[in-house]
Design an enzyme around this catalytic site. Structure first.
Site, PDB file in Angstrom:
ATOM      1  N   ASP A   4      -3.221  -1.029  -5.314  1.00 17.16           N
ATOM      2  CA  ASP A   4      -2.540  -0.116  -4.401  1.00 17.16           C
ATOM      3  C   ASP A   4      -3.058  -0.711  -2.827  1.00 17.16           C
ATOM      4  O   ASP A   4      -4.188  -1.003  -2.668  1.00 17.16           O
ATOM      5  CB  ASP A   4      -2.926   1.057  -4.509  1.00 17.16           C
ATOM      6  CG  ASP A   4      -2.512   2.234  -3.687  1.00 17.16           C
ATOM      7  OD1 ASP A   4      -1.199   2.376  -3.971  1.00 17.16           O
ATOM      8  OD2 ASP A   4      -3.112   2.549  -2.646  1.00 17.16           O
ATOM      9  N   GLU A  23       0.372  -4.508  -4.374  1.00 13.52           N
ATOM     10  CA  GLU A  23       1.100  -3.966  -3.590  1.00 13.52           C
ATOM     11  C   GLU A  23       0.858  -4.493  -2.073  1.00 13.52           C
ATOM     12  O   GLU A  23       0.345  -4.092  -1.473  1.00 13.52           O
ATOM     13  CB  GLU A  23       1.062  -2.190  -3.751  1.00 13.52           C
ATOM     14  CG  GLU A  23       2.110  -1.620  -2.657  1.00 13.52           C
ATOM     15  CD  GLU A  23       1.899  -0.293  -2.224  1.00 13.52           C
ATOM     16  OE1 GLU A  23       2.854   0.562  -1.831  1.00 13.52           O
ATOM     17  OE2 GLU A  23       0.348   0.120  -2.214  1.00 13.52           O
TER      18      GLU A  23
END
Ligand code: GLC
Ligand code: CA
Length: 563
Positions: A201, A259
């Site tokens: 993330d 990401e």
């Protein structure tokens, strides 16, 4: 490129809060995921990314982690999770967890200790800094969710801590080796527990300029989006990412998907492939075309032509390097068919055509829950129906600029992350078979064909079409080409796409037409002699005459050229 176990697999993202509730509290849970594993197996999924299920106060829906070691009780128990790993494994499905380590929750024990005692060793797990003498915070970056990235520490003189996201998500200090050790040890414990890797993330934000110089303001609030700082530092992040890979992923032959927003295509060799920091990264190039400003009324639509060109550039850059992970949508995005393709195709036909275009690109495609049903954005009747904190920030900004409330709602509803977060429709009952009580987020009427039950029994449904697409990708005859074959773009016309997947001995052509009239593609001399149709998104949507292939509007088709 070295062969890896995850090559050629199709991945699926679950947003657990909205997938399936089994204990009647209106919130999806791990037992719900276990119950639906056969559904995912039927679709052909082999990698499952589960958005965060760790202990969290849910300020940002679990992306604010208070305890990395345990499952939050709203989702179930640690044992439920172990059972999920085991049952998934029996079906040949690999589980990957969300790894949120740019920040943790302000409720994490590290942060609590850091606040309680200025001299605690945990102070340096975060970024605590003095403000400027004129009373302003250390720099002018704007958090992803609005306002300054700096929050004043209560009871301390002119002291701030850094948070690129909500103030309840303090950034972790990656420059402190102890923090990195804690993170790697935690990752390894999860890998030992049987997961197969991580979706990493917000990772581009871990690199900081420790002098905190700020950036040129990008709006009249005097601030600049922190994303711009992350982009600026993207070529310097390698020292952290290589270490993380070597200390964790490499040791377990695990999978990682980053990401990684804002990575220039010229840097792909560093980010993916045999020497990459990640096994793959999401291809956000089309998404990056969306204006980042919180002022949503300034955003211009990203058309399918723009989407296609950004994707082609990205795919070409990755051809000799590694794999990207193409995506239509995720839990942070509106539904792709409501956003990137002409409104006339915000329907079953558009879902199948856009799906074909995306699933046959080179890389590891990720399907977001409900995409396989062709879900579109729901209708939000009031801002109070929206939970997403980022949307509320957008809405406030619209009102500040005197936008009419209904226009503000319309614009924000088009962008909100809740478009993808509403509960998954399993059937046509009151709460869509997601739960038997009123869900945490409104369910919308998916009574007609936009639910799993209806689509399972209709052989022409979007779901069954996705199954065909996935089987084609995995078909022994074509999988080598559809996995490793180069991507070659041959698009010329607006709102259409033509690309080849090519190996030494095979050529596959993928055509997509999102115009409002038919599309004629001209083959090169000789190609038509050996042309065969592998798949069409709508029955009889293709006709061929001499060197010309004519594709009906709102359709896609896949061809083999040669034997
Ligand atoms: C990522 C997540 C998003 C979250 C943010 C902060 O972008 O996908 O949902 O809000 O990171 O963790
Ligand atoms: Ca539940």
């Amino acid at each position: 490129m070295h062969k890896k176990w995850w090559h050629g697999k199709i991945a699926y993202q679950i947003y657990p809060k909205s997938f399936k509730d089994t204990n009647h509290d209106g919130i999806g849970d791990i037992r719900g995921i276990i119950e639906k594993l056969p559904y995912l197996k039927l679709l052909g999924i082999e990698i499952l990314w589960i958005s965060p299920v760790y202990v969290s106060p849910f300020v940002d829906q679990g992306y604010d982690i208070a305890d990395y070691e345990h499952i939050d009780p709203i989702f179930g128990t640690d044992e439920d999770f172990d059972e999920l790993i085991a049952k998934a494994k029996e079906l040949g499905i690999h589980i990957i967890m969300d790894l949120v380590v740019n920040h943790c929750s302000s409720e994490h024990i590290w942060f609590k200790k850091a606040l309680a005692d200025k001299n605690s060793e945990y102070r340096d797990y975060f970024y605590f800094r003095k403000g400027n003498e004129d009373g302003t915070p250390p720099d002018n970056l704007r958090s992803y969710f609005g306002g300054s990235v700096w929050e004043k520490v209560k009871g301390e003189d002119n002291t701030y801590y850094l948070h690129y996201f909500a103030k309840e998500q303090p950034d972790l200090n990656w420059y402190n080796p102890k923090v990195r050790e804690e993170i790697y040890a935690m990752m390894n414990r999860w890998l030992l527990r049987g997961i197969s890797g991580f979706r990493v993330d917000a990772i581009m934000n871990i690199e900081k300029d420790l002098s905190f110089p700020g950036l040129e303001p990008d709006s009249d609030d005097g601030m600049c989006a922190s994303a711009k700082m992350a982009h600026k530092l993207s070529s310097k992040i390698g020292h952290f990412l290589s270490e993380m890979k070597e200390r964790t992923i490499d040791r377990y032959d695990a999978f990682s998907v980053g990401e990684a927003f804002g990575v220039d295509t010229s840097l792909y060799g560093q980010f993916i492939g045999d020497k990459g920091y990640f096994e793959t990264i999401f291809d956000f190039k089309p998404r990056e075309l969306v204006e980042k400003s919180v002022l949503v009324f300034k955003r211009r639509p990203v058309t399918f032509t723009m989407f296609r060109d950004a994707t082609a550039k990205s795919q070409h850059s990755a051809n000799n390097t590694g794999f990207l992970a193409p995506v239509m949508e995720n839990h942070d995005e509106p539904r792709g068919i409501s956003y990137y393709i002409p409104q006339m195709w915000e329907n079953e036909q558009g879902a199948k055509a856009f799906g074909t275009y995306l699933l046959l690109l080179r890389g590891i495609p990720f399907i977001y829950q409900g995409q396989e049903l062709g879900l579109k954005n729901p209708v939000f009747d009031s801002i109070d129906e929206i939970d997403d904190l980022a949307t509320h920030d957008m809405y406030r900004s619209c009102l500040k600029y005197d936008l009419d409330k209904s226009l503000a709602l319309k614009l924000c509803a088009h962008e909100t992350r809740d478009n993808a977060r509403v509960p998954m429709p399993w059937d046509d009952s009151e709460y869509a078979g997601f739960s038997d009580v009123s869900p945490w987020l409104k369910t919308y009427s998916f009574k007609d064909t936009l639910n799993v039950k209806a689509q399972l029994s209709d052989e022409n449904s979007t779901f069954n079409y996705y199954r065909k697409l996935i089987s084609l990708r995995k078909d022994e005859k074509y999988s080598q080409c559809l996995t490793y074959g180069d991507f070659i773009d041959d698009s010329t016309e607006d709102l259409t796409s033509a690309y080849f997947r090519v190996t030494e001995n095979m050529r596959i052509l993928v055509l997509t037409n999102l115009k409002d009239s038919s599309y004629c593609y001209r083959l090169k001399d000789g190609e038509s002699n050996t042309l065969s149709l592998l798949l069409e998104s709508k029955k009889n949507c293709v006709s061929t005459f001499g060197n010309e292939i004519t594709l009906e509007k709102g359709c896609s088709a896949v061809f083999l050229i040669g034997k």
